[in-house]
Design a protein around this motif. Structure first.
Motif, PDB file in Angstrom:
ATOM      1  N   UNK A  21       0.841  -1.186   0.000  1.00 37.52           N
ATOM      2  CA  UNK A  21       0.000   0.000   0.000  1.00 37.52           C
ATOM      3  C   UNK A  21       0.879   1.240   0.000  1.00 37.52           C
ATOM      4  N   UNK A  22       0.345   2.298  -0.567  1.00 40.55           N
ATOM      5  CA  UNK A  22       1.050   3.578  -0.599  1.00 40.55           C
ATOM      6  C   UNK A  22       0.037   4.661  -0.253  1.00 40.55           C
ATOM      7  N   UNK A  23       0.267   5.317   0.870  1.00 38.97           N
ATOM      8  CA  UNK A  23      -0.604   6.395   1.319  1.00 38.97           C
ATOM      9  C   UNK A  23      -0.010   7.724   0.898  1.00 38.97           C
ATOM     10  N   UNK A  24      -0.832   8.550   0.276  1.00 39.45           N
ATOM     11  CA  UNK A  24      -0.360   9.832  -0.255  1.00 39.45           C
ATOM     12  C   UNK A  24      -0.993  10.996   0.487  1.00 39.45           C
ATOM     13  N   UNK A  25      -0.229  12.049   0.625  1.00 36.03           N
ATOM     14  CA  UNK A  25      -0.749  13.299   1.197  1.00 36.03           C
ATOM     15  C   UNK A  25      -0.070  14.458   0.487  1.00 36.03           C
ATOM     16  N   UNK A  26      -0.740  15.609   0.518  1.00 36.73           N
ATOM     17  CA  UNK A  26      -0.156  16.798  -0.085  1.00 36.73           C
ATOM     18  C   UNK A  26      -0.924  17.239  -1.306  1.00 36.73           C
ATOM     19  N   UNK A  27      -0.381  16.985  -2.484  1.00 34.20           N
ATOM     20  CA  UNK A  27      -1.014  17.397  -3.735  1.00 34.20           C
ATOM     21  C   UNK A  27      -2.294  16.600  -3.949  1.00 34.20           C
ATOM     22  N   UNK A  28      -3.191  17.117  -4.773  1.00 29.78           N
ATOM     23  CA  UNK A  28      -4.455  16.423  -5.034  1.00 29.78           C
ATOM     24  C   UNK A  28      -4.176  15.075  -5.678  1.00 29.78           C
ATOM     25  N   UNK A  69      -1.294  -6.736  -9.632  1.00 32.27           N
ATOM     26  CA  UNK A  69      -2.417  -5.867  -9.977  1.00 32.27           C
ATOM     27  C   UNK A  69      -2.325  -4.572  -9.180  1.00 32.27           C
ATOM     28  N   UNK A  70      -2.441  -3.467  -9.888  1.00 34.72           N
ATOM     29  CA  UNK A  70      -2.402  -2.147  -9.244  1.00 34.72           C
ATOM     30  C   UNK A  70      -3.813  -1.582  -9.191  1.00 34.72           C
ATOM     31  N   UNK A  71      -4.183  -1.034  -8.062  1.00 32.89           N
ATOM     32  CA  UNK A  71      -5.481  -0.395  -7.885  1.00 32.89           C
ATOM     33  C   UNK A  71      -5.287   0.878  -7.074  1.00 32.89           C
ATOM     34  N   UNK A  72      -6.305   1.714  -7.078  1.00 33.53           N
ATOM     35  CA  UNK A  72      -6.234   2.928  -6.277  1.00 33.53           C
ATOM     36  C   UNK A  72      -7.606   3.257  -5.718  1.00 33.53           C
ATOM     37  N   UNK A  73      -7.591   3.945  -4.595  1.00 33.56           N
ATOM     38  CA  UNK A  73      -8.806   4.425  -3.950  1.00 33.56           C
ATOM     39  C   UNK A  73      -8.620   5.921  -3.743  1.00 33.56           C
ATOM     40  N   UNK A  79      -2.908   3.873  -3.007  1.00 37.57           N
ATOM     41  CA  UNK A  79      -2.720   2.993  -4.158  1.00 37.57           C
ATOM     42  C   UNK A  79      -2.147   1.674  -3.638  1.00 37.57           C
ATOM     43  N   UNK A  80      -2.623   0.581  -4.224  1.00 37.12           N
ATOM     44  CA  UNK A  80      -2.212  -0.746  -3.774  1.00 37.12           C
ATOM     45  C   UNK A  80      -1.521  -1.496  -4.910  1.00 37.12           C
ATOM     46  N   UNK A  81      -0.666  -2.426  -4.522  1.00 39.68           N
ATOM     47  CA  UNK A  81      -0.076  -3.353  -5.477  1.00 39.68           C
ATOM     48  C   UNK A  81      -0.252  -4.760  -4.919  1.00 39.68           C
ATOM     49  N   UNK A  82      -1.163  -5.511  -5.512  1.00 38.09           N
ATOM     50  CA  UNK A  82      -1.373  -6.905  -5.128  1.00 38.09           C
ATOM     51  C   UNK A  82      -0.397  -7.764  -5.913  1.00 38.09           C
TER      52      UNK A  82
END
Length: 124
Positions: A21-28, A69-73, A79-82
């Motif tokens: 998992x990758x958690x993002x913050x900051x830019x839209x 498989x890459x997905x995002x929410x 964003x996830x990488x299964x």
């Protein structure tokens, strides 16, 4: 300033699975494509997967097609990488990155922001 924080790496046996998992913050977050790259010791950084801002388009490196498989929410800025059917050659530090272009790209130089990486080790 954009911050990307990866999680989910670890040690797994060949044939096993992991979900990064990758958690993002900051830019839209929802406006930009996201990508995953990996780098093994002594090797160049390798493209793994990318996903468009909407999630409707994806792209994969040849070595992971059919297994990852890459997905995002966008609601959660994640964003996830299964990763399934893992192989010892998948062992590397995995990085997520946010693109500086609106189009999907496999080129590391077109990604503006990078996480610190998470180690994935696959034992044989």
């Amino acid at each position: 300033q954009v911050q990307l924080v990866e999680s989910g790496g670890g040690l797994v046996q060949a044939g096993g699975s992991l979900r990064l998992s990758c958690a993002a913050s900051g830019r839209t977050f929802s406006r930009y494509p996201m990508g995953w790259f990996r780098q093994a010791p002594g090797k160049e950084r390798e493209f793994v997967a990318a996903i468009s801002w909407s999630g409707s388009s994806t792209q994969y490196g040849d070595s992971v097609k059919g297994r990852f498989a890459i997905t995002r929410d966008n609601a959660k800025n994640v964003v996830h990488l299964q990763m399934n059917s893992l192989k010892p050659e998948d062992t590397a530090v995995y990085y997520c990155a946010e693109a500086g272009t609106m189009r999907l790209t496999t080129l590391p130089r077109l990604y503006d922001y990078w996480g610190q990486g998470t180690q994935v080790t696959v034992s044989s």
